[in-house]
Scaffold this motif. Structure first.
Motif, PDB file in Angstrom:
ATOM      1  N   PRO A 557       0.883  -1.153   0.275  1.00 41.13           N
ATOM      2  CA  PRO A 557       0.045   0.275   0.125  1.00 41.13           C
ATOM      3  C   PRO A 557       0.618   1.744  -0.076  1.00 41.13           C
ATOM      4  N   LEU A 558       0.409   2.143  -0.864  1.00 34.85           N
ATOM      5  CA  LEU A 558       0.888   3.585  -0.489  1.00 34.85           C
ATOM      6  C   LEU A 558       0.212   4.902  -0.266  1.00 34.85           C
ATOM      7  N   ASP A 559       0.400   5.925   0.000  1.00 35.20           N
ATOM      8  CA  ASP A 559      -0.527   6.864   0.363  1.00 35.20           C
ATOM      9  C   ASP A 559      -1.473   7.102  -0.828  1.00 35.20           C
ATOM     10  N   ARG A 560      -2.710   7.510  -0.821  1.00 39.10           N
ATOM     11  CA  ARG A 560      -3.611   7.281  -1.413  1.00 39.10           C
ATOM     12  C   ARG A 560      -3.814   7.990  -2.772  1.00 39.10           C
ATOM     13  N   LYS A 561      -3.284   9.664  -2.348  1.00 38.75           N
ATOM     14  CA  LYS A 561      -3.018  10.691  -3.343  1.00 38.75           C
ATOM     15  C   LYS A 561      -1.391   9.857  -4.026  1.00 38.75           C
ATOM     16  N   HIS A 562      -0.629  10.067  -3.385  1.00 37.09           N
ATOM     17  CA  HIS A 562       0.725   9.247  -4.859  1.00 37.09           C
ATOM     18  C   HIS A 562      -0.120   8.340  -5.167  1.00 37.09           C
ATOM     19  N   GLU A 563      -0.369   7.107  -4.816  1.00 38.69           N
ATOM     20  CA  GLU A 563      -0.773   5.705  -5.672  1.00 38.69           C
ATOM     21  C   GLU A 563      -1.666   6.603  -6.684  1.00 38.69           C
ATOM     22  N   GLN A 564      -2.354   6.967  -6.519  1.00 42.99           N
ATOM     23  CA  GLN A 564      -2.850   7.736  -7.562  1.00 42.99           C
ATOM     24  C   GLN A 564      -2.667   8.710  -8.494  1.00 42.99           C
ATOM     25  N   LYS A 565      -1.672   9.017  -8.261  1.00 40.82           N
ATOM     26  CA  LYS A 565      -1.063   9.543  -9.084  1.00 40.82           C
ATOM     27  C   LYS A 565      -0.127   9.120 -10.085  1.00 40.82           C
ATOM     28  N   LEU A 566       0.546   7.435  -9.040  1.00 41.99           N
ATOM     29  CA  LEU A 566       0.958   6.937 -10.188  1.00 41.99           C
ATOM     30  C   LEU A 566       0.340   5.653 -11.034  1.00 41.99           C
ATOM     31  N   TRP A 567      -0.806   5.582 -10.282  1.00 45.73           N
ATOM     32  CA  TRP A 567      -2.093   5.058 -11.419  1.00 45.73           C
ATOM     33  C   TRP A 567      -2.288   5.826 -12.961  1.00 45.73           C
ATOM     34  N   ASP A 568      -2.500   7.225 -12.736  1.00 42.83           N
ATOM     35  CA  ASP A 568      -3.498   8.031 -13.798  1.00 42.83           C
ATOM     36  C   ASP A 568      -1.306   7.914 -15.018  1.00 42.83           C
ATOM     37  N   ALA A 569      -0.254   8.266 -14.394  1.00 43.33           N
ATOM     38  CA  ALA A 569       0.733   7.621 -15.317  1.00 43.33           C
ATOM     39  C   ALA A 569       1.101   6.464 -15.685  1.00 43.33           C
ATOM     40  N   PHE A 570       0.246   6.014 -14.927  1.00 37.15           N
ATOM     41  CA  PHE A 570       0.731   5.113 -15.922  1.00 37.15           C
ATOM     42  C   PHE A 570      -1.178   4.160 -16.734  1.00 37.15           C
ATOM     43  N   ARG A 571      -2.071   5.137 -16.283  1.00 34.50           N
ATOM     44  CA  ARG A 571      -2.394   4.189 -17.498  1.00 34.50           C
ATOM     45  C   ARG A 571      -2.721   4.687 -18.723  1.00 34.50           C
ATOM     46  N   LYS A 572      -2.522   6.285 -18.911  1.00 32.54           N
ATOM     47  CA  LYS A 572      -2.117   7.338 -19.551  1.00 32.54           C
ATOM     48  C   LYS A 572      -2.161   7.123 -21.146  1.00 32.54           C
ATOM     49  N   PRO A 573      -0.648   6.114 -20.636  1.00 28.71           N
ATOM     50  CA  PRO A 573       0.013   6.226 -22.162  1.00 28.71           C
ATOM     51  C   PRO A 573      -1.025   4.322 -22.610  1.00 28.71           C
ATOM     52  N   ILE A 574      -1.845   3.607 -21.705  1.00 30.76           N
ATOM     53  CA  ILE A 574      -2.610   3.055 -22.268  1.00 30.76           C
ATOM     54  C   ILE A 574      -4.097   3.476 -23.442  1.00 30.76           C
ATOM     55  N   ASP A 575      -4.496   4.315 -21.735  1.00 28.52           N
ATOM     56  CA  ASP A 575      -5.427   5.105 -22.227  1.00 28.52           C
ATOM     57  C   ASP A 575      -5.592   5.325 -23.834  1.00 28.52           C
ATOM     58  N   GLU A 576      -4.147   6.224 -23.804  1.00 29.04           N
ATOM     59  CA  GLU A 576      -4.496   7.177 -25.074  1.00 29.04           C
ATOM     60  C   GLU A 576      -4.269   6.131 -26.103  1.00 29.04           C
ATOM     61  N   ALA A 577      -3.889   4.887 -26.430  1.00 32.06           N
ATOM     62  CA  ALA A 577      -3.465   3.569 -27.125  1.00 32.06           C
ATOM     63  C   ALA A 577      -4.933   3.374 -27.346  1.00 32.06           C
ATOM     64  N   PHE A 578      -5.576   3.193 -26.374  1.00 30.06           N
ATOM     65  CA  PHE A 578      -6.941   2.605 -26.775  1.00 30.06           C
ATOM     66  C   PHE A 578      -8.231   3.492 -27.174  1.00 30.06           C
ATOM     67  N   ASN A 579      -7.671   4.939 -26.890  1.00 29.18           N
ATOM     68  CA  ASN A 579      -8.851   5.852 -27.324  1.00 29.18           C
ATOM     69  C   ASN A 579      -8.033   5.976 -28.842  1.00 29.18           C
ATOM     70  N   ARG A 580      -6.818   6.094 -29.079  1.00 34.67           N
ATOM     71  CA  ARG A 580      -6.654   6.137 -30.891  1.00 34.67           C
ATOM     72  C   ARG A 580      -6.965   4.938 -31.713  1.00 34.67           C
ATOM     73  N   LYS A 581      -7.182   3.479 -31.094  1.00 30.96           N
ATOM     74  CA  LYS A 581      -7.842   2.156 -30.930  1.00 30.96           C
ATOM     75  C   LYS A 581      -9.778   2.748 -31.216  1.00 30.96           C
ATOM     76  N   SER A 582     -10.251   3.331 -30.249  1.00 30.75           N
ATOM     77  CA  SER A 582     -11.158   3.631 -30.447  1.00 30.75           C
ATOM     78  C   SER A 582     -12.341   4.586 -31.217  1.00 30.75           C
ATOM     79  N   GLU A 583     -11.253   5.341 -31.201  1.00 25.86           N
ATOM     80  CA  GLU A 583     -11.527   6.921 -32.328  1.00 25.86           C
ATOM     81  C   GLU A 583     -11.579   6.055 -34.558  1.00 25.86           C
ATOM     82  N   GLU A 584     -10.144   4.994 -34.323  1.00 30.60           N
ATOM     83  CA  GLU A 584     -10.650   4.521 -35.301  1.00 30.60           C
ATOM     84  C   GLU A 584     -11.711   3.851 -36.301  1.00 30.60           C
ATOM     85  N   ARG A 585     -12.192   3.021 -34.413  1.00 31.15           N
ATOM     86  CA  ARG A 585     -13.267   2.546 -35.038  1.00 31.15           C
ATOM     87  C   ARG A 585     -14.931   3.497 -35.239  1.00 31.15           C
TER      88      ARG A 585
END
Length: 904
Positions: A557-585
Motif C-alpha cells: 500500500p501507498l499513500d492514496r494521493k501518491h498511488e493515484q498519481k502513479l496510477w494515472d501516469a501508468f494508465r495514461k499511455p495505455i488509455d491514449e492507445a485505446f483511445n486511438r483504436k476507439s477513434e478509428e473504430r
C-alpha cells in the motif's frame, strides 16, 4: 485435680469481641437478616455512642454486612467532617474577631472574609461564625449608611447654597424675610454634620467622604456669612442714605432707585478685532477636538479620564478662547460644567453601570417559577463550564473598568461578587472534570506510545507479507492517537515528540518496502509508455502489465494521493492507445448503413407512438420496426425502384424493331425484355411472421408427438424407451448426427449484418418502452371493463356490458350473451355457491364467515369427478351471480374473482 485451661487463640479473642460488640449494639451481629441488623445499628446510633465504640463496631461489621455498616461509615464521616469544620470555624471566627476589633474597618476586607470563608468550607450558618457574620454585616451596613448620609448632607448643603444664590437675584426685602428661616436651617445642617463626625463608624468611612463633607461645610459657612453680612449692609443702606451699598448688584440697583439715583447702563461689549480666517479655523478645530474628547469621556462616565480631558479643554480655551465664536465657547463652558458635576457626582453614573453588571451576573442562573404544592426548585445555570468562565471573565473585566472611572460601591460589589462566586461553582466543577479528563487522556496517550513501541519491536516485518494489514494497524494507532482526547498545549508539546519517534520507528519497515515498490512501479510506467507508443497494440502484453500493476498495488500500500498519481501516469499511455483504436473504430462506424438508418427512423417513430398512448399506433410502429430489423423495408424500396425503371427499359425493344425493319439483327434487347418481365412478374418478398414465444406445456412436446399425451417412461438409466432416439443412455444420434449436428433441421435464418451500437440500443429501448406502454394500456382497459361490468350488474342494464373485445379472449361470445341475458330479468336466485365456485376458480381468498361453506363445496367437488371444474364453468357461475341481486359484499367478492379470471 487441677482444672485444664484452654489455650487462648486470636479466633477465641475475636469470638469474645464479637459477643461483646453484639451485646453492646443490642444484637446487631446476631440478627438473622440484613434489615434487622440495619435497624438495630440505627437504634444503637440513636443513643450517641462514643467514636471509639463506633469504629470498633464498624471494623467488625463491615466484614459481615456492608449494608448495615454503611450507617456507621456515614456517621463516622459526619463526625470527622464536623470536627474539621469546627477547626475551620474557630480559625475564621478568630479572623472575624480581629476585623471587628479594628477601629477602622475596611469594607472590602469584611466582604473578602465571608467569600474566603465560604471557599474554605467554613460553616457560616452555624455558631460561632453565624453571629460573627451578623456582626460584620451590621458593621458594614452602618458604614455604608454613614457614607450615604454624607452624600445626602452634601446635597443638602448644595440646595441651601442654591437657595441663598436665588435670594441674591430677588429683592433685598425678600432676602431679609427669608433670613430667619435660613438662620434655623443652616445651624441644623451644621448639627447633623457634627453628628456624622461623632458616629463610631466614622473612622471606617472611605477616605473620599470626609473631605467632601468638610468642603461642603466650609462652603456653606462662607456663603451663609456673606449672605448675612450683605443683608445687614442692605438694611443699613436703606436706613441711612449715606451708608455704602451692598455688594449684591440687584440689591444695589434697588437701593439706588429708592434714593432717586439713576441706574447706570451696563457698558456695551467691545467687538472683537478681525482675525485671519485660517488662524480662527485652527483655533476652532483645536477647541472642537478637546471638546469632543471631553464629551466622550463624560458620556462614558469616566471620572478620571474626564478630569484630564477637562484640563485639556481649559488649556485650549486659554490659548484660543479669543479666537473662537461665542457658540463654541458656550458649548465648551457647558461641557466643563458637566465635567465638573461628573467629577463631584460620578458615583451615580458608575453605580448605573455596576447595577447593569450585577443584573447580568445574577442572570447567569435561571430561577424557575414557584409552583403551588411543590418544593422550590434550585436555580439552573444558563451556560456550561467554558461559556460560564468566559462570561465571568468579561463581567469582572467590565467591573474593573468601572472602578477605574468612579468611586467603588461596596453594596453592589457584594451582590456582584456573590453572584459571580455562585456561578464560579459551575466553572470549578467543569475545571475539575477537565483536569480529570486531561489526566485520563494523558495516561491513555502514554499507554498508546508504549503499545506502539512494543508492537514495533515485535513486528520488524509484515506477517505472511501482509503489508496492507501492517499499514492498517499503523493507521489504527494514528486514529487512536487523534481520538485520545484533549490535552493542554504544554502537555501535548511534551508528548508529541515521543509519539512521533515511536510511530516513525513502527513505519520504518513499511517505508523501506514502499521505496522498493515505487522503483518497480516507475519501471512499469516506462513499459506502459513503450507499449502505448507501439504502432500495433499488444493486448496480451497490456493485460499482463496491468495484472502486474494490480498485484503490486494489492501487495504494497501507498499513500492514496501518491498511488493515484502513479496510477494515472501508468494508465495514461495505455488509455491514449485505446483511445486511438476507439477513434478509428468510431470513424469506421460513423457512416451508418442504410439498414441502421431505417432502424433508427423506425425506433424514433415507435417512441413517438409510445408517447401518444394509442395501442393501434404502437402496434403498427412495432410491426414497422420489426420489418426494418429484417431488412424488408430495403427489399420493398428495391422493388419500387425496379418498377420505376421498367418503363424506361421497355423503350429499348421498340427501337430494336425499327432497326430490324431496316435489316439489322438485334437479339440482345429481346433477352433483356424477357429478364425485365420475369423481374416484374416475381412477387416481392413477404415479411416472415413473428415467431411465437415458446410456452411450457405438460406432456410430450417433441417433434412428431402429441402434446396432450404424457411423455413415455424413462428406462433404468434415464433412456426413453419406445421413442425416437431410445437407445442406450438416451442416445439421439438419429436426430442430431454423430457430433451433435442438427440432422434434418432447416438452415438458420439469415439475419443480415449486425446492427451498429446506436441503432441496436435505440431499437431495444423503443421496444422495451412499447411493451411497457401496451401492458399499461391493457391493464387500464381491463380495469375499465371490469368496472363497467360491475356497474351494469348494479343498475341491471344489459347495454352497459362491455363488448367481447373489451372483455378479452377469456370470455367468448356465448359467455357474454349469458351475462346479458342474466341482467335482462329481475333479480332472482341465490348466488352463494356460484360465488364460492368463482373464488375457487380464481384462487382468491374467501371471507371468514364463508370458509366452512367453501370447504364443504370443495369436498363436494371431490366426490363428483366427472363434473366440470369451477375453472371451466366460471362464465356460467358469473351469469348466475349476475342474475341475483346486487350487494356490496357480493360485488367486492365478484370483482376480486373476475379481476383474475378475465386476465387468463
Amino acid at each position: 485435680m487441677a482444672q485444664e485451661v484452654s489455650p487462648v487463640t486470636p479466633a477465641t479473642l475475636k469470638t469474645n469481641d464479637t459477643r461483646a460488640l453484639d451485646a453492646l449494639t443490642g444484637g446487631a451481629f446476631s440478627a438473622p437478616t440484613s434489615g434487622e441488623r440495619t435497624a438495630r445499628v440505627r437504634e444503637w446510633l440513636a443513643a450517641n455512642p462514643s467514636v471509639e465504640q463506633m469504629q470498633e463496631v464498624f471494623r467488625e461489621l463491615s466484614a459481615r454486612d456492608k449494608g448495615a455498616a454503611r450507617l456507621l461509615r456515614e456517621k463516622l464521616d459526619e463526625i470527622k467532617r464536623n470536627r474539621g469544620q469546627e477547626v475551620i470555624a474557630a480559625e475564621w471566627a478568630e479572623k472575624a474577631t480581629a476585623l471587628l476589633a479594628l477601629p477602622k474597618l475596611n469594607i472590602a476586607d469584611a466582604m473578602a472574609w465571608q467569600r474566603d470563608a465560604a471557599k474554605a468550607g467554613a460553616p457560616l450558618s452555624r455558631e460561632p461564625l453565624a453571629s460573627v457574620k451578623t456582626q460584620l454585616a451590621e458593621r458594614v451596613r452602618g458604614i455604608e449608611d454613614l457614607q450615604h448620609r454624607v452624600q445626602v448632607q452634601r446635597e443638602a448643603a448644595v440646595l441651601l447654597a442654591q437657595r441663598i444664590e436665588v435670594l441674591s437675584t430677588k429683592s433685598w426685602q425678600d432676602a431679609q424675610a427669608a433670613l430667619d428661616a435660613l438662620g434655623k436651617d443652616v445651624p441644623d445642617w451644621q448639627g447633623q454634620a457634627e453628628a456624622l463626625l461623632a458616629d463610631p463608624n466614622w473612622p471606617s468611612v472611605d477616605g473620599r467622604f470626609p473631605p467632601l463633607l468638610e468642603s461642603s461645610r466650609t462652603q456653606l459657612q462662607v456663603v451663609w456669612e456673606s449672605f448675612r453680612s450683605a443683608v445687614a449692609q442692605a438694611r443699613a443702606a436703606a436706613e441711612d442714605p449715606a451708608a455704602a451699598l451692598p455688594p449684591v448688584p440687584v440689591w444695589a440697583d434697588e437701593l439706588r432707585a429708592a434714593r432717586g439715583v439713576p441706574v447706570e447702563a451696563a457698558p456695551a461689549k467691545a467687538a472683537k478685532p478681525k482675525v485671519d480666517p485660517e488662524v480662527r479655523e485652527r483655533a476652532s478645530h483645536a477647541v472642537r477636538d478637546a471638546l469632543a474628547k471631553l464629551e466622550q469621556e463624560v458620556a462614558q462616565g469616566h471620572g478620571k479620564a474626564s478630569a484630564g480631558a477637562a484640563n485639556a479643554l481649559r488649556n485650549a480655551l486659554k490659548e484660543h478662547g479669543k479666537l473662537v465664536d461665542d457658540k463654541l465657547e458656550n458649548q465648551a463652558h457647558a461641557a466643563l460644567a458637566a465635567a465638573g458635576e461628573l467629577e463631584g457626582w460620578q458615583r451615580w453614573r458608575a453605580d448605573q453601570l455596576r447595577q447593569e453588571l450585577v443584573t447580568k451576573a445574577e442572570a447567569l442562573f435561571e430561577h424557575p417559577a414557584p409552583v403551588e404544592g411543590q418544593e422550590p426548585q434550585p436555580p439552573k445555570p444558563r451556560y456550561g463550564g467554558r461559556k460560564m468562565q468566559e462570561q465571568l471573565r468579561a463581567l469582572r473585566e467590565q467591573w474593573k473598568q468601572t472602578d477605574q472611572g468612579g468611586a467603588p460601591n461596596h453594596a453592589l460589589w457584594k451582590r456582584f461578587d456573590e453572584a459571580c462566586n455562585e456561578a464560579y461553582k459551575v466553572v470549578e466543577a467543569w475545571l475539575d472534570k477537565v483536569k480529570a479528563e486531561a489526566a485520563e487522556h494523558k495516561a491513555q496517550r502514554l499507554a498508546l506510545i508504549d503499545e506502539v513501541r512494543v508492537w514495533a519491536a515485535a513486528n520488524a516485518t509484515a506477517k505472511d507479507d501482509d503489508w496492507k494489514g501492517f499499514a492498517r494497524v499503523l493507521h489504527q494507532f494514528e486514529s487512536r492517537w487523534r481520538d485520545a482526547g484533549h490535552l493542554s498545549e504544554k502537555t501535548f508539546a511534551e508528548l508529541q515528540p515521543r509519539w512521533k519517534e515511536a510511530i516513525a520507528a513502527a513505519w520504518d519497515p513499511l517505508e523501506a518496502v514502499q521505496k522498493q515498490s515505487l522503483e518497480r512501479r516507475h519501471a512499469m510506467i516506462e513499459e506502459a509508455k513503450v507499449l502505448g507508443a507501439a504502432p500495433q497494440m499488444r493486448i496480451d502484453a497490456v493485460k499482463s502489465l496491468q495484472q502486474r500493476w494490480q498485484g503490486e498495488a494489492q501487495a504494497i500500500p501507498l499513500d492514496r494521493k501518491h498511488e493515484q498519481k502513479l496510477w494515472d501516469a501508468f494508465r495514461k499511455p495505455i488509455d491514449e492507445a485505446f483511445n486511438r483504436k476507439s477513434e478509428e473504430r468510431e470513424k469506421a462506424a460513423a457512416a451508418l448503413s442504410e439498414r441502421d438508418r431505417a432502424v433508427l427512423e423506425a425506433s424514433k417513430a415507435l417512441e413517438a407512438a409510445n408517447a401518444t398512448g394509442d395501442a393501434p399506433k404502437i402496434k403498427a410502429a412495432m410491426t414497422a420496426l420489426e420489418a426494418a430489423l429484417r431488412g424488408q423495408a430495403q427489399a420493398q424500396a428495391a422493388a419500387a425502384a425496379a418498377q420505376e425503371a421498367a418503363p424506361a427499359e421497355s423503350a429499348a425493344p421498340a427501337g430494336t424493331a425499327e432497326a430490324a425493319a431496316e435489316g439489322t439483327e438485334t437479339t440482345e434487347p429481346a433477352e433483356a425484355t424477357e429478364a425485365t418481365e420475369a423481374a416484374a412478374a416475381e412477387p416481392a418478398p413477404t415479411p416472415k411472421p413473428t415467431p411465437k414465444p415458446v410456452i411450457a406445456m405438460r406432456g410430450d412436446d417433441r417433434p412428431g408427438m402429441k402434446k396432450t399425451e404424457p411423455a413415455p417412461a424413462r428406462g433404468k438409466f434415464g433412456d426413453r424407451k419406445g421413442g425416437p432416439g431410445g437407445g442406450k443412455f438416451g442416445d439421439r444420434r438419429d436426430e442430431r448426427g454423430r457430433f451433435g449436428d442438427r440432422g434434418d433441421r432447416g438452415e438458420r435464418e439469415d439475419r443480415g449484418p449486425r446492427l451498429g451500437d446506436v441503432a441496436f440500443r435505440a431499437q431495444r429501448d423503443a421496444l422495451d418502452h412499447a411493451q411497457a406502454a401496451l401492458k399499461k394500456l391493457a391493464a387500464q382497459a381491463h380495469g375499465e371493463a371490469l368496472t363497467q361490468l360491475i356497474t351494469a350488474w348494479e343498475q341491471r342494464n344489459p347495454e352497459q356490458v362491455p363488448s367481447a373485445h373489451d372483455l378479452g379472449k377469456s370470455v367468448g361470445p356465448a359467455g357474454r350473451a349469458a351475462w346479458v341475458k342474466s341482467l335482462q330479468g329481475a333479480p332472482a336466485g341465490d348466488a352463494s355457491e356460484a360465488l364460492l365456485r368463482l373464488e375457487i376458480a380464481a384462487e382468491t381468498p374467501t371471507p371468514a364467515e364463508q370458509l366452512e361453506a367453501r370447504r364443504a363445496l370443495q369436498l363436494k367437488l371431490l366426490t363428483r369427478r366427472n363434473d366440470p371444474s369451477p375453472a371451466q364453468t366460471w362464465a356460467d357461475d358469473a351469469a348466475q351471480v349476475f342474475a341475483s341481486g346486487h350487494e356490496g359484499s357480493k360485488s367486492r367478492r365478484l370483482q376480486a374473482a373476475l379481476k383474475v379470471l378475465l386476465r387468463r
